[in-house]
Design a protein around this motif. Structure first.
Motif, short mmCIF file in Angstrom:
data_model
loop_
_atom_site.label_atom_id
_atom_site.label_comp_id
_atom_site.label_asym_id
_atom_site.label_seq_id
_atom_site.Cartn_x
_atom_site.Cartn_y
_atom_site.Cartn_z
N PHE A 11 12.27 11.85 9.39
CA PHE A 11 12.83 10.62 8.83
C PHE A 11 13.68 9.90 9.87
N GLY A 12 14.43 10.68 10.67
CA GLY A 12 15.28 10.08 11.70
C GLY A 12 14.45 9.29 12.69
N ALA A 13 13.35 9.90 13.15
CA ALA A 13 12.52 9.25 14.17
C ALA A 13 11.90 7.97 13.62
N LEU A 14 11.47 8.02 12.37
CA LEU A 14 10.86 6.81 11.80
C LEU A 14 11.92 5.74 11.56
N GLY A 15 13.07 6.18 11.03
CA GLY A 15 14.16 5.23 10.73
C GLY A 15 14.65 4.55 12.00
N GLN A 16 14.77 5.32 13.07
CA GLN A 16 15.23 4.78 14.34
C GLN A 16 14.31 3.65 14.84
N ASN A 17 13.09 3.69 14.40
CA ASN A 17 12.12 2.68 14.83
C ASN A 17 11.83 1.65 13.76
N GLY A 18 12.73 1.59 12.76
CA GLY A 18 12.60 0.56 11.74
C GLY A 18 11.38 0.73 10.87
N ILE A 19 10.88 1.97 10.75
CA ILE A 19 9.69 2.17 9.91
C ILE A 19 10.15 2.62 8.53
N ASN A 20 9.83 1.81 7.57
CA ASN A 20 10.28 2.07 6.20
C ASN A 20 9.37 3.10 5.54
N ILE A 21 9.98 4.10 4.92
CA ILE A 21 9.18 5.12 4.22
C ILE A 21 9.13 4.73 2.75
N ILE A 22 7.91 4.55 2.24
CA ILE A 22 7.76 4.05 0.88
C ILE A 22 7.65 5.19 -0.12
N ALA A 23 7.01 6.26 0.25
CA ALA A 23 6.92 7.43 -0.64
C ALA A 23 6.80 8.67 0.21
N ILE A 24 7.16 9.79 -0.37
CA ILE A 24 7.16 11.06 0.37
C ILE A 24 6.50 12.11 -0.51
N ALA A 25 5.72 13.00 0.12
CA ALA A 25 5.18 14.13 -0.66
C ALA A 25 5.21 15.36 0.21
N GLN A 26 5.74 16.44 -0.35
CA GLN A 26 5.69 17.71 0.37
C GLN A 26 5.41 18.81 -0.64
N GLY A 27 4.41 19.59 -0.35
CA GLY A 27 4.09 20.69 -1.27
C GLY A 27 5.02 21.86 -0.99
N ALA A 28 5.11 22.79 -1.94
CA ALA A 28 6.00 23.92 -1.74
C ALA A 28 5.49 24.82 -0.61
N SER A 29 4.23 24.70 -0.22
CA SER A 29 3.72 25.50 0.90
C SER A 29 4.38 25.06 2.21
N GLU A 30 4.95 23.87 2.21
CA GLU A 30 5.61 23.29 3.39
C GLU A 30 4.67 23.20 4.58
N ARG A 31 3.38 23.23 4.31
CA ARG A 31 2.42 23.11 5.41
C ARG A 31 2.12 21.65 5.73
N ASN A 32 2.50 20.78 4.83
CA ASN A 32 2.17 19.36 5.00
C ASN A 32 3.32 18.53 4.44
N ILE A 33 3.86 17.67 5.28
CA ILE A 33 4.81 16.68 4.76
C ILE A 33 4.14 15.33 4.96
N SER A 34 3.98 14.61 3.88
CA SER A 34 3.29 13.31 3.99
C SER A 34 4.25 12.18 3.67
N VAL A 35 4.15 11.12 4.44
CA VAL A 35 4.95 9.94 4.13
C VAL A 35 4.02 8.74 4.04
N VAL A 36 4.35 7.85 3.12
CA VAL A 36 3.56 6.63 2.98
C VAL A 36 4.33 5.50 3.65
N ILE A 37 3.66 4.76 4.51
CA ILE A 37 4.30 3.65 5.21
C ILE A 37 3.36 2.44 5.18
N ASP A 38 3.89 1.30 5.58
CA ASP A 38 3.08 0.09 5.69
C ASP A 38 2.04 0.32 6.80
N THR A 39 0.80 -0.10 6.55
CA THR A 39 -0.25 0.14 7.55
C THR A 39 0.06 -0.54 8.88
#
Ligand SMILES: NC(=O)C1=CN([C@@H]2O[C@H](COP(=O)(O)OP(=O)(O)OC[C@H]3O[C@@H](n4cnc5c(N)ncnc54)[C@H](OP(=O)(O)O)[C@@H]3O)[C@@H](O)[C@H]2O)C=CC1
Ligand SMILES: N[C@@H](CC=O)C(=O)O
Length: 816
Positions: A412-440
């Motif tokens: 989140f820090g790296a994206l925020g530092q670059n002005g990239i807005n995170i619209i939605a977040i999904a992470q499963g309990a397996s913690e194998r995948n963290i997904s963020v939705v951003i503007d294309t």
């Protein structure tokens, strides 16, 4: 036995197929070969079907071109005396294919069933031709038709595997022989053709591999293996050496095209390793996917994948909270509407459920949901459901991300530092995948930011836009040209110059402009009407880790900072105009930088490279209170009064010298009128916490009226020359009392003033040599003996070094 699959580009031509033969002839165990259609064939078959449906006979041309290509490849591979069987087979198949397309043309109807039949021909052709060629080359393969072995039901274009029947059909194949079979195709219980989805040849190979329980599955394509990011977005993407099955599944599911996601399941349960290889660089190791990972992964994140074309649908409203079955209703509705859900998030207030679907499904999904929730919408319990489009999902994938504290913070820090807005977040309990939705529009930037952030062997690119290539600008370019290699080698930093502008021209180049050639590039740049052209270009490029540097004295340039900071692009300036404009604007710039997670650094606006602003900021941050500042803040005026001796030189000669040596402002009247010092004491007062305005700074001009009204440097020099007696008088008045002339700025009790003073040897300012500045600060902690900062306070080289220091401060805080 090995199952080996070659993709479309690996079999695109007779030369490529010869490479395939070389790979196969080196195998020391029997192989089961699965091939795709020659590259582009499936698309052309689909086009032909659509052309026929459209009622134009152009489909005949498409089919002709396809036939000619297949005949040509067959003739190039197979000796004349062996060609007959193959050519007859191709001709017969083309007759059937043409008849099918004619049917579509005549009826004006194209069902999925017919389309599946039409699209199945590519693999039949390629496998038949390659099979005959390999036999001719003594590889002794038996061609079998996958339609007789792989059974699938349901959707004709993307069937569901009938595992039991397929297993019983495959099990009797002889594992001591070599086989070749077409990928992608299967048949259903009625004997009709069913496809396994685009990319389905990988899946066919995995089905054979799993059911034959072979030693390994090799997937050969035109890339070196699975890359840690999409190479179309990230130039520095690298091959991943090894992956667990689950990691590979996550990456292939999320856009890594090199492996079709369903491929993993049939081999995973049996622990059959998959090796991804490049037909055109067979010596490269490629990517291993399996259980036996040899190396400890250096990074917890193995890969970054992204998919564009996502729409978000939010089902929201007070009627959702605490009511059982609402989520079930949402998903059951989507299932009935045949909409595949890509991503789900729900916040714990339960007042909204956000669903990601691919763009093509969005209308269907919205209509179905609005119908299903019609009664709740009428009662205002649920808001009307709409979809928003143009989103991308970016996912970090890696088994070892599990329990890694701080990883999502880094993301989140790296994206925020670059002005990239995170619209939605999904992470499963397996913690194998963290997904963020951003503007294309931010997908490329975000993928690169994360790639640099999580793969520390990749050099970090900092994109620099610079305005001004004058005295300071040239020195700044020189410093970077000299330091660039060291920064890369020792700090892994790649300072990339991507934009330069002066008042007439500009150059923008994402690939980078040579720091040694800035002037040359600029001379060939495009003409600029207004500086906003440069700013627009900067915004459009939307590059990560972007920093703008103002080395001008231009008001127009300084007026653009706010807009630049709002893009999360940090601003560094040695230009004093913005910081000495209205307090509201100055404060607005600082607040905007904070709000948009970037930096506004202007240390060189006072005392060039001297750490004056930082010292005052640190004093205040640590709880000190500034009571008084007294300072000599003009390097050029100090130089001028130190060197002027009315019996040896004229005042104008010394002013000209100060300009030539780069101490004055581009227009020396800014120095001589006292404006430069007024700006500086104003900036210091503001840093000390006082909201002073420029018109509250009192200044006593020491130059005559005619000089004050000079329109340009030439007119100013003339006016000074005419006023030599005035300056002589000033000098003699001072020397007659053993005093020196110093322009002193004072700030005390909320008031600031500037004036030319005669100082005697008892004053700490008396011995201030050359172009030096001195700043003496009295504060709660330094009540009587002031804290003093002293040193050279002007000069292009020093100022450029100060700008460079500001740059490194930002890089250290935000990028490393
Ligand atoms: N010299 C020193 O000791 C110190 C200087 N500074 C500050 O450094 C800044 C630069 O000074 P210096 O290098 O001497 O100035 P120069 O006059 O040598 O160079 C100024 C540069 O700015 C460019 N420029 C002017 N207007 C615009 C515009 N509208 N858009 C884009 N570019 C523009 C000029 O382009 P063109 O050639 O086309 O006109 C030129 O390249 C000043 O603000 C000064 O206050 C700060 C601290 C110390
Ligand atoms: N013109 C200025 C340069 C630095 O800001 C000065 O003379 O001090």
């Amino acid at each position: 036995m090995l199952v080996i699959k070659f993709g479309g580009s690996s079999v695109a031509s007779s030369q490529n197929i010869k490479k395939v033969k070389v790979v196969l002839s080196q195998k020391k165990q029997p192989f089961f070969l699965v091939v795709s259609a020659f590259s582009g064939t499936t698309d052309l078959l689909q086009n032909a079907a659509k052309q026929a449906l459209g009622g134009t006979d152009s489909y005949l041309n498409t089919l002709d071109a396809l036939k000619n290509r297949h005949f040509l490849i067959a003739k190039e591979l197979i000796l004349l005396e062996n060609q007959a069987d193959t050519l007859i087979y191709i001709q017969k198949q083309f007759n059937q294919l043409t008849a099918l397309c004619e049917g579509v043309f005549a009826l004006g109807e194209l069902t999925d069933k017919t389309l599946a039949r039409i699209m199945s021909f590519g693999e039949l052709f390629s496998s038949f031709i390659i099979g005959h060629y390999l036999c001719q080359e003594a590889l002794n393969v038996e061609w079998i038709n996958s339609l007789d072995y792989i059974k699938a039901e349901g959707n004709y274009l993307e069937g569901e595997l009938n595992r039991t029947e397929t297993a019983s059909l495959i099990k009797d194949l002889d594992k001591t022989r070599n086989y070749i079979a077409p990928g992608f195709i299967a048949s259903n219980s009625k004997g009709e053709i069913v496809l396994l989805g685009r990319g389905g040849s990988d899946y066919s190979a995995a089905i054979f591999a799993g059911n034959l329980n072979v030693n390994g599955l090799e997937i050969w394509s035109d890339v070196d293996g699975m890359l840690d990011a999409n190479p179309k977005l990230v130039k520095s993407a690298r091959t991943i050496k090894e992956l667990s099955y689950k990691e590979a599944f996550e990456l292939s599911h999320f856009g890594a095209k090199v492996l079709y996601a369903p491929t993993i399941r049939p081999v995973m349960n049996k622990g059959i390793p998959i090796q991804l290889k490049n037909t055109f660089s067979p010596e490269k190791k490629g990517t291993y996917i399996g259980n036996k990972l040899k190396q400890e992964p250096q990074n917890s994140v193995k890969g970054i994948s992204s998919i564009a074309g996502l729409s978000l649908i939010t089902v929201a409203g007070i009627g959702l909270a605490g009511i059982k079955g609402m989520a079930k209703k949402v998903f059951a509705t989507l299932e009935r509407a045949s909409v595949n859900v890509v991503l789900i998030t729900q916040c714990c207030s339960e007042q909204n459920i956000c669903i990601g679907v691919v763009d093509k499904d969005k209308n269907q999904a919205v209509t179905a949901l609005n119908e299903a929730f019609d009664s709740e919408i009428r009662k205002l319990l649920v808001d009307k459901i709409i979809a928003k489009s143009n989103y991308s999902v970016i996912a970090l994938v890696g088994d070892n991300m599990k329990m890694k504290v701080g990883l999502s913070g880094q993301l989140f820090g790296a994206l925020g530092q670059n002005g990239i807005n995170i619209i939605a977040i999904a992470q499963g309990a397996s913690e194998r995948n963290i997904s963020v939705v951003i503007d294309t529009k931010d997908e490329k930037k975000a993928t690169n930011v994360l790639h640099e952030c999580f793969f520390n062997t990749v050099s970090k690119k900092v994109h620099l836009f610079v305005a001004g290539l004058g005295n300071v600008g040239k020195q700044f370019f020189k410093i970077i040209a000299e330091q660039k290699a060291t920064l890369l080698a020792e700090n892994n930093l790649d300072l990339r110059l991507v934009g330069i502008a002066n008042s007439k021209r500009m150059v923008l180049d994402e690939l980078g402009i040579d720091w040694d050639q800035g002037g040359v590039a600029l001379a060939q740049g495009t003409e600029v009407g207004h500086f906003s052209d440069f700013v627009e270009g900067m915004k459009k490029m939307n590059l990560r880790n972007s920093i703008f540097i103002d080395n001008t004295a231009s008001e127009e340039v300084s007026a653009s900072y706010l807009e630049i900071l709002k893009e999360s692009i940090s601003v560094i300036t040695c230009n004093k105009i913005a910081c000495s404009s209205s307090y509201e604007h100055y404060k607005g710039l600082k607040d905007t930088a904070k709000k948009f997670n970037c930096f506004f650094n202007y240390e060189t606006t006072v005392g060039a490279a001297l750490p004056v602003i930082k010292t005052i900021q640190d004093l205040r941050l640590s709880g000190d209170k500034i009571n008084r500042i007294q300072a000599v803040l003009s390097g050029s005026l100090n130089f001028i009064f130190n060197h002027y001796n009315s019996s040896k030189n004229t005042f104008v000669e010394i002013v000209k010298q100060a300009k030539e040596e780069g101490y004055t402002e581009p227009n020396p009247l800014i120095d001589l009128s006292g404006i430069d010092v007024m700006r500086k004491i104003l900036i210091l007062a503001r840093e000390a916490g006082y909201s002073l305005e420029m018109d509250e700074v009192v200044a006593n001009a020491f130059i005559p009226e005619n000089c004050l009204h000079a329109q340009n440097a030439t007119a100013l020099f003339e006016a000074i020359e005419q006023s030599e007696s005035h300056f002589k008088q000033l000098y003699e008045d001072a020397s007659s009392t053993d005093s020196k002339l110093k322009v002193i700025a004072t700030f005390e009790k909320g008031k600031a003033w500037v004036g030319l003073e005669k100082v005697q040897s008892s004053s700490p300012f008396f011995h201030l040599e050359g172009k030096d500045n001195i700043v003496s600060i009295q504060s709660r902690r330094y009540p009587t003996e002031p804290l003093v900062i002293k040193g050279a306070g002007a000069g292009a080289e020093l100022t450029a070094a100060g700008v460079f220091a500001d740059l490194m401060l930002i890089i250290n805080k935000s990028i490393n």
